[in-house]
Design an enzyme around this catalytic site. Structure first.
Site, PDB file in Angstrom:
ATOM      1  N   ARG A   8     -64.651  11.248  30.789  1.00  0.00           N
ATOM      2  CA  ARG A   8     -63.981  10.895  29.547  1.00  0.00           C
ATOM      3  C   ARG A   8     -63.856   9.405  29.359  1.00  0.00           C
ATOM      4  NH1 ARG A   8     -64.769  14.748  26.102  1.00  0.00           N
ATOM      5  NH2 ARG A   8     -64.377  16.725  27.068  1.00  0.00           N
ATOM      6  N   ASP A 165     -60.309  17.753  20.383  1.00  0.00           N
ATOM      7  CA  ASP A 165     -58.864  17.646  20.593  1.00  0.00           C
ATOM      8  C   ASP A 165     -58.503  17.870  22.064  1.00  0.00           C
ATOM      9  OD1 ASP A 165     -56.181  17.327  20.164  1.00  0.00           O
ATOM     10  OD2 ASP A 165     -55.873  19.296  19.246  1.00  0.00           O
ATOM     11  N   GLU A 166     -58.881  16.895  22.889  1.00  0.00           N
ATOM     12  CA  GLU A 166     -58.505  16.887  24.294  1.00  0.00           C
ATOM     13  C   GLU A 166     -57.828  15.561  24.619  1.00  0.00           C
ATOM     14  OE1 GLU A 166     -61.588  18.919  27.005  1.00  0.00           O
ATOM     15  OE2 GLU A 166     -62.781  17.873  25.479  1.00  0.00           O
ATOM     16  N   TYR A 167     -57.022  15.601  25.691  1.00  0.00           N
ATOM     17  CA  TYR A 167     -56.424  14.396  26.272  1.00  0.00           C
ATOM     18  C   TYR A 167     -55.470  13.654  25.335  1.00  0.00           C
ATOM     19  CZ  TYR A 167     -60.137  15.468  29.498  1.00  0.00           C
ATOM     20  OH  TYR A 167     -60.971  16.145  30.356  1.00  0.00           O
TER      21      TYR A 167
END
Length: 305
Positions: A8, A165-167
């Site tokens: 990421r 829509d992560e982290y």
């Protein structure tokens, strides 16, 4: 049950240069016209590129042995971020130095792909600061972020936006938890701002399960949605036709070639129109890529450095 294998974006900020911004604004509008590659029959192939480590130009290095068409139809710049300003208490779009480098070199790294007929989309990802697509506190706040996105697409001559829509780590920095209206307002505003561009959904996180609010369902505003779990088959839970969905997801070089082929074969046999790949790097991956192109297009892939 599934393991999401994905590095990421976490790198430090670089301020945007006003001079570079003005120069790039001109570049985005004066690039050479696209020259489509030979047509091919079959699903849309998508390639995410981790630009912290790899070049967007890798996407354009693969063609079909039979006919010469592009292997990949959509290239995704991974990734910009949605950050949070604790002073203004507002979300804002952020580029680390590697994303900014790609954008600043749009004439080379973006336009050269577009000239081959490959669409180039910017993915946007949470960044541990509490800001996410699902917790805008008002329609106005969601619309303001949508404008940042569409302005970026226009400025750099991009073909669209991908939502991942992560982290976000909702609640950090005093931010709110996900609500039902936020993503609906965001997608509605973004589609209004850029009616002819791509909006895609990496089908994960609170936003992906909040596509309807107040009688408005934004599912039809997406061009594509895909499974986020590499090496697996999972139909995205969004009301889109099969032609816009990728239940298959593979990580190039890490998902076995047999699984890559099986998922591609199933994509064709069950009538789905998209095939998602992740982490295309700069080495010759023609064997891994051919594992799915043979099933999708009836042809091996050729790598041209």
């Amino acid at each position: 049950m599934f393991t999401l294998v994905r590095s990421r974006v976490r790198m430090a900020a670089l301020a945007l240069s006003a001079v570079a911004a003005l120069a790039l604004g001109a570049t985005a509008t004066t690039g050479a016209a696209a020259v489509p590659a030979p047509a091919k029959q079959g699903p849309t192939s998508v390639a995410y590129v981790e630009v912290n480590n790899n070049s967007m130009l890798n996407v354009g290095k693969y063609s079909l042995a039979n006919g010469g068409g592009n292997v990949f139809d959509v290239a995704v710049i991974f990734a910009a971020n949605i950050n949070y300003d604790t002073g203004t208490k507002a979300a804002h779009l952020y580029f680390n130095e590697n994303v900014q480098r790609v954008l600043d070199n749009a004439a080379h790294e973006i336009r050269s792909l577009q000239q081959k007929g490959i669409k180039v989309v910017l993915s946007v990802l949470g960044n541990h600061q509490g800001a996410g697509f699902a917790n805008f506190p008002s329609k106005e706040a969601a619309s303001a972020f949508a404008k940042q996105l569409s302005d970026t697409v226009a400025k750099y001559g991009l073909d669209g936006i991908d939502f991942d829509d992560e982290y976000a780590e909702y609640g950090n920095n005093g931010t709110g938890q996900p609500n039902d209206s936020s993503f609906v307002h965001l997608v509605t505003a973004l589609r209004a701002n850029m009616p002819g561009k791509i909006i895609s959904l990496y089908n994960i996180g609170p936003a992906a399960s909040r596509l309807s609010y107040g009688g408005v369902d934004v599912s039809s505003k997406f061009d594509y949605a895909w499974n986020p779990y590499y090496g697996t088959w999972q139909v995205p839970g969004i009301a889109l036709p099969k032609s816009k969905l990728s239940p298959a997801a593979v990580e190039i070089g890490r998902t076995s070639q047999s699984t890559v082929a099986d998922l591609a074969r199933r994509t064709v046999s069950e009538g789905y129109g998209v095939y998602l790949t992740y982490n295309l790097d700069g080495t010759d991956r023609s064997a891994d890529v051919s594992a799915f192109t043979r099933e999708l297009y009836g042809s091996d892939a050729v790598y041209t450095p």
